[in-house]
Each structure stands twice: as structure tokens, then as C-alpha cells.
Scaffold this motif. Structure first.
Motif, PDB file in Angstrom:
ATOM      1  N   SER A   1      22.213   3.956   4.756  1.00  0.00           N
ATOM      2  CA  SER A   1      21.311   4.168   3.759  1.00  0.00           C
ATOM      3  C   SER A   1      21.990   5.307   2.946  1.00  0.00           C
ATOM      4  CB  SER A   1      20.125   4.738   4.467  1.00  0.00           C
ATOM      5  OG  SER A   1      20.232   5.780   5.327  1.00  0.00           O
TER       6      SER A   1
ATOM      7  N   SER B   1      19.951   2.215   8.947  1.00  0.00           N
ATOM      8  CA  SER B   1      20.208   1.078   8.408  1.00  0.00           C
ATOM      9  C   SER B   1      19.248  -0.095   8.803  1.00  0.00           C
ATOM     10  CB  SER B   1      21.762   0.511   8.576  1.00  0.00           C
ATOM     11  OG  SER B   1      22.212  -0.707   7.872  1.00  0.00           O
TER      12      SER B   1
ATOM     13  N   LEU C   1      27.741  -2.005   9.542  1.00  0.00           N
ATOM     14  CA  LEU C   1      26.413  -1.887   8.647  1.00  0.00           C
ATOM     15  C   LEU C   1      26.815  -0.885   7.343  1.00  0.00           C
ATOM     16  CD1 LEU C   1      23.752  -1.548  11.226  1.00  0.00           C
ATOM     17  CD2 LEU C   1      24.763  -3.363  10.325  1.00  0.00           C
TER      18      LEU C   1
END
Length: 300
Positions: A82, A179, A79
Motif C-alpha cells: 500500500s 495489501s 504483492l
């Protein structure tokens, strides 16, 4: 389990158990889910649940709800964190044996309790403790899965070993952030380029790895452990404990374990799988969070 070992169809389930549970001793049905509870036949056998009854103990909680399920896939890719992800590497006071009590920017509900902090051990353990219990934890510095048992926390163990954060390039780093998986927000702890203490002076990526721990914000569904940048045979899980223990310490799953003291016992109720060769780049270990209750006892 004390059954005769004869297994005519070679599905890993003894004939006597299959006859007793009215499944098929002459047909490989290890992956069949006869009662539709989300647990296949061989897993029902491992837990000694009734494969044709969704709720073996009749307490209103399905077998899957009580035990959770472990699955090894390549289904989830690494992932991207952010933009507001935080590098917490400098918050660890010791590069070998320390932890950080990190306040969550999005509280997580676990077994009906709200968790507001994650206690992150650089040695590959993350605790989601009940309120007021985080301060009593200490860095594991490697060890067996049972050494991580904590009755007041959901214990997540993506890679428990005597790890070390090195400043040699590529430098080790631990990040926290959020995420999204599909449309669902998740909390992520990301370990980058951790190496064993014995390899702390390394000048290359030999014997190191990176991994992500992915936790759903609602505390339900699946926790994921993702792995990449695995370098060196010793980082394939043979020296690590990998698993999960539900809040309350009543039930645990282990994917890979190392326990020099032989502490895997009935108290941990551990399902043990592989050791050497447990990990490779791209592996996604998914744990379906159960309640931690007993599937064989009426314990709602």
C-alpha cells in the motif's frame, strides 16, 4: 513410524499402514483425500491421523483444523504494498542481529486472541506475540527451527539464517505495510536484498534474496511466504530454516530446516521436507493456520 518399509505402489505410504487404514496399498493414492477433511492421504500418514475419519481424536476439531496444512505452489505473485507502507530499516539498531517491535495498524486475531504487535527479526523471523510477551524476544542470528520456538507467539519463519542488512547497492531494506489478496486485507513484511553475514561486504547481488511474509488480517486461512531476487546457490534454502509454529508451541511445520545441534525432536512435532533446492524465484509457500492442538488427543 516403525512400520515395515514395503511400499508396493510407491506412493510413500507403507503397505501395512494402508491395509490397516483400509486405503489402497496397490494404487498410488498419496494425494487422495478419502475423508474430505482437506488433508491428503500421505499427510494423514505423516501425522498418523485416520485417513477415513475427519476428526481422528473425536474432540470436535477436524484434523485439518488442528494441524494446518503446508503447500508449495506458485499460486500467489509478489504483492504491491500500500502507499502508506513504512520503511523500518533504520529502526534496527544493528544490521546483523536485532529486531523491531512494530505496532500493527490492523490488529490480527490468532487462535481467538488479538495480536497488536509484530516483532520482526532481521534474521528472517516474525513473531505475533500474545499481549505483554513481545519484550522477552531476542534476535536469533541464525540457528535451527527449534531455536525459534516461543510458546507465547505465532512464530513465522520465512528464512531463518544469519542475515545481514548491507548498505552496498542494491541496499537491504525491510518494509511493512498492507495489501489485498483477492478481496481480503493482509499485513505484509517485506525483506529486500538481505545477504548472509559472511557476504556482508558484497559489491553485487551475489548471495542475496528478497521475500515477503503475508498474514491474513483475521488470523485464519493461509499465511504465505513469497520469494524473488534469489542469487547464489547458498540462498536456495540449504542454510535456512523455513516454517511456522502455532501459538502455544504445540505443533510446527518445517519446509526447510538447518539444525547443527540436532534439536528437531518430539517437542516440536516437526514435519520436515527438503533442504538444498528448497527455494527458487516465484515460489509461494502457503501454510494453512491450524489451532496448534493435537490431532491425536482429545484437547479442545
Amino acid at each position: 513410524h516403525g512400520y515395515p518399509s514395503t511400499d508396493t505402489d510407491g506412493d510413500g505410504i507403507p503397505d501395512v499402514w494402508e491395509r490397516w487404514t483400509h486405503t489402497k496399498p496397490l494404487s498410488n493414492d498419496a494425494l487422495v483425500d478419502y475423508d474430505g477433511d482437506g488433508i491428503n492421504n500421505i499427510t494423514e500418514f505423516q501425522y498418523q491421523c485416520d485417513p477415513i475419519r475427519k476428526d481422528t481424536d473425536g474432540d470436535g476439531l477436524s484434523d485439518r483444523t488442528e494441524t494446518g496444512v503446508l503447500d508449495v505452489t506458485n499460486g500467489l505473485s509478489w504483492l504491491t504494498l500500500s502507499a502508506d507502507a513504512i520503511d523500518i530499516t533504520s529502526q534496527f539498531p544493528d544490521p546483523d542481529s536485532s529486531l523491531v517491535n512494530y505496532p500493527l495498524n490492523m490488529p490480527i486475531t490468532v487462535s481467538g486472541e488479538t495480536v497488536t504487535n509484530a516483532v520482526i527479526d532481521l534474521n528472517g523471523i516474525v513473531y505475533l506475540p500474545r499481549r505483554g510477551f513481545g519484550a522477552g524476544l531476542y534476535s536469533m542470528n541464525g540457528g535451527g527451527m527449534t531455536s525459534a520456538i516461543c510458546t507465547n507467539a505465532l512464530v513465522l519463519v520465512p528464512y531463518l539464517d544469519d542475515l545481514y542488512m548491507t548498505t552496498n547497492l542494491p541496499a537491504s531494506k525491510i518494509m511493512v505495510g498492507t495489501s489485498v489478496v483477492e478481496t481480503n486485507p493482509v499485513f505484509v513484511v517485506q525483506y529486500e536484498n538481505l545477504c548472509p553475514y559472511s557476504n556482508r561486504s558484497r559489491t553485487s547481488t551475489t548471495n542475496s534474496l528478497s521475500f515477503q511474509l503475508i498474514i491474513p488480517s483475521d488470523g485464519e486461512g493461509e499465511v504465505h511466504f513469497l520469494y524473488r531476487d534469489i542469487s547464489g546457490d547458498n540462498m536456495d534454502g540449504r542454510n535456512a530454516a523455513i516454517g511456522i509454529q502455532a501459538l502455544g508451541g504445540l505443533w510446527a511445520h518445517a519446509y526447510s530446516y538447518w539444525d547443527s545441534d540436532g534439536l528437531l525432536n518430539n517437542r516440536t512435532r516437526m514435519q520436515t521436507f527438503v533442504r538444498q533446492g528448497a527455494l527458487s524465484n516465484g515460489v509461494d509457500i502457503a501454510f494453512d493456520l491450524g489451532t496448534g492442538n493435537e490431532p491425536l488427543n482429545h484437547d479442545t
